[in-house]
Design an enzyme around this catalytic site. Structure first.
Site, mmCIF file in Angstrom:
data_model
loop_
_atom_site.group_PDB
_atom_site.id
_atom_site.type_symbol
_atom_site.label_atom_id
_atom_site.label_comp_id
_atom_site.label_asym_id
_atom_site.label_seq_id
_atom_site.Cartn_x
_atom_site.Cartn_y
_atom_site.Cartn_z
ATOM 1 N N LYS A 1 15.274 43.527 50.931
ATOM 2 C CA LYS A 1 15.722 42.804 49.745
ATOM 3 C C LYS A 1 14.776 41.643 49.457
ATOM 4 C CE LYS A 1 20.682 43.821 49.947
ATOM 5 N NZ LYS A 1 22.044 43.249 50.017
ATOM 6 N N TYR B 1 29.487 40.673 62.527
ATOM 7 C CA TYR B 1 29.531 41.716 63.550
ATOM 8 C C TYR B 1 30.149 41.240 64.855
ATOM 9 C CZ TYR B 1 26.403 44.225 60.455
ATOM 10 O OH TYR B 1 25.869 44.848 59.361
ATOM 11 N N ARG C 1 24.505 51.822 59.806
ATOM 12 C CA ARG C 1 23.843 50.516 59.962
ATOM 13 C C ARG C 1 24.756 49.548 60.708
ATOM 14 N NH1 ARG C 1 20.134 46.800 57.546
ATOM 15 N NH2 ARG C 1 21.062 44.925 56.643
ATOM 16 N N ARG D 1 18.595 49.920 55.723
ATOM 17 C CA ARG D 1 19.397 50.299 54.565
ATOM 18 C C ARG D 1 18.876 51.622 54.000
ATOM 19 N NH1 ARG D 1 17.901 44.821 53.996
ATOM 20 N NH2 ARG D 1 19.655 43.346 54.016
ATOM 21 N N HIS E 1 25.664 53.132 55.348
ATOM 22 C CA HIS E 1 25.901 51.723 55.674
ATOM 23 C C HIS E 1 26.766 51.608 56.927
ATOM 24 C CE1 HIS E 1 24.749 47.864 54.154
ATOM 25 N NE2 HIS E 1 25.973 47.379 54.279
ATOM 26 N N HIS F 1 18.661 40.268 57.486
ATOM 27 C CA HIS F 1 19.578 39.349 56.822
ATOM 28 C C HIS F 1 18.879 38.015 56.570
ATOM 29 C CE1 HIS F 1 23.361 41.537 58.535
ATOM 30 N NE2 HIS F 1 22.940 42.069 57.415
#
Length: 311
Positions: free
Chosen positions: A186, A292, A260, A162, A257, A283
């Site tokens: 995150k 995806y 990515r 990211r 993004h 994730h």
């Protein structure tokens, strides 16, 4: 927080304002969320409490299912998308769950809130040849900013990190011997992400000829620097990516993004399994990574045609 949101917060009845202050402290100190995420949660909570106050509610326990539904319905009348309404509902459930745990309400009214599922779609994804053209278009630069832009493009596509993770990298976060980035994602979760030989070449040029020319006493350990020697701003990364992609004929308008997404798509098309891609992208849930798979249908069809006896 916008001026309108700040004004709405200041106008809340004292008990609701106190509840909001407690929620903010919870988000910052206990959940350790990013500033951007905290701001989003608080903006939604202010909107919900403002709606409650306008209905005559003055205490946290005045918040009921009707108020929650009314707030979401208000968003629909304003033209909010399904994705936005779904996000608002999730944010409201986070707030009502905290109110219950904090003892400010007798029950978690958000548990009974049903919201529309957001359409899980991806932005434009570069084809493999487009991605190669985009990234290679920045090679050959000699000036410091050009060398930095080259390593930005290479690392974004090579690693799928990211923007916040990229600009947060320090020099010591790069293991050049094993070509790994130590990334803080995150929720302050750390992971190691590999990158390839072209990215290593761009990184070497940046560290030997680019970064030393821009570095100042205030640069600190930041890997990527802006023109004035400070840690590179995410907005500058977005401007750079959009400009580079726009110069590539036929490429969709994407930002960091989108790079990515492109990296994840191409890794899957190359034969990687979902669990590996989940780890690469950082994730928390495999369900997030599964969005995806719909762009790899052509690969699935090709495998079927090759392997199935009655294809």
């Amino acid at each position: 927080m916008t001026a309108g949101t700040a004004d709405a917060r200041a106008a809340l009845p004292a008990p609701l304002a106190a509840a909001l202050d407690g929620y903010e402290d919870h988000l910052r100190t206990q959940r350790d969320l990013s500033e951007h995420t905290v701001r989003g949660y608080l903006t939604d909570a202010v909107g919900l409490l403002d709606h409650l106050a306008r209905r005559g509610g003055a205490q946290a326990h005045d918040l009921d299912l009707a108020a929650l539904r009314g707030w979401l319905a208000q968003g629909r009348t304003r033209g909010h998308s399904r994705a936005t309404i779904a996000r608002h509902a999730a944010s409201a459930r986070s707030f009502t769950a905290w109110l219950r745990r904090a003892g400010l309400t007798a029950e978690d009214v958000g548990l009974r809130l049903v919201s529309p599922k957001a359409h899980r779609t991806l932005p434009g994804v570069l084809a493999s040849d487009q991605a190669r053209a985009v990234v290679e278009s920045t090679s050959g630069a000699e000036e410091p900013v050009g060398l930095r832009d080259a390593v930005v493009m290479e690392l974004l596509y090579a690693s799928g990190v990211r923007v916040s993770e990229l600009v947060g990298l320090d020099v010591d976060d790069v293991d050049r011997g094993r070509r790994l980035l130590r990334v803080l994602g995150k929720g302050s979760k750390e992971r190691s992400v590999p990158y390839g030989v072209p990215a290593e070449h761009a990184l070497d040029a940046w560290l030997t000829r680019g970064r030393p020319a821009l570095a100042t006493p205030g640069s600190g350990p930041a890997l990527l620097l802006g023109a004035r020697g400070r840690r590179l701003d995410p907005r500058e990364v977005r401007r750079t990516v959009h400009a580079v992609v726009a110069a590539t004929e036929g490429a969709p308008d994407i930002g960091p993004h989108g790079l990515r997404h492109s990296a994840a798509t191409h890794v899957l098309e190359g034969g990687a399994d979902l669990r590996s891609v989940q780890e690469l992208l950082g994730h928390a849930s495999l369900a997030t990574t599964q969005i995806y798979t719909h762009v790899t249908v052509e690969r699935l069809r090709a495998v079927h045609a090759q392997a199935h006896p009655r294809a």
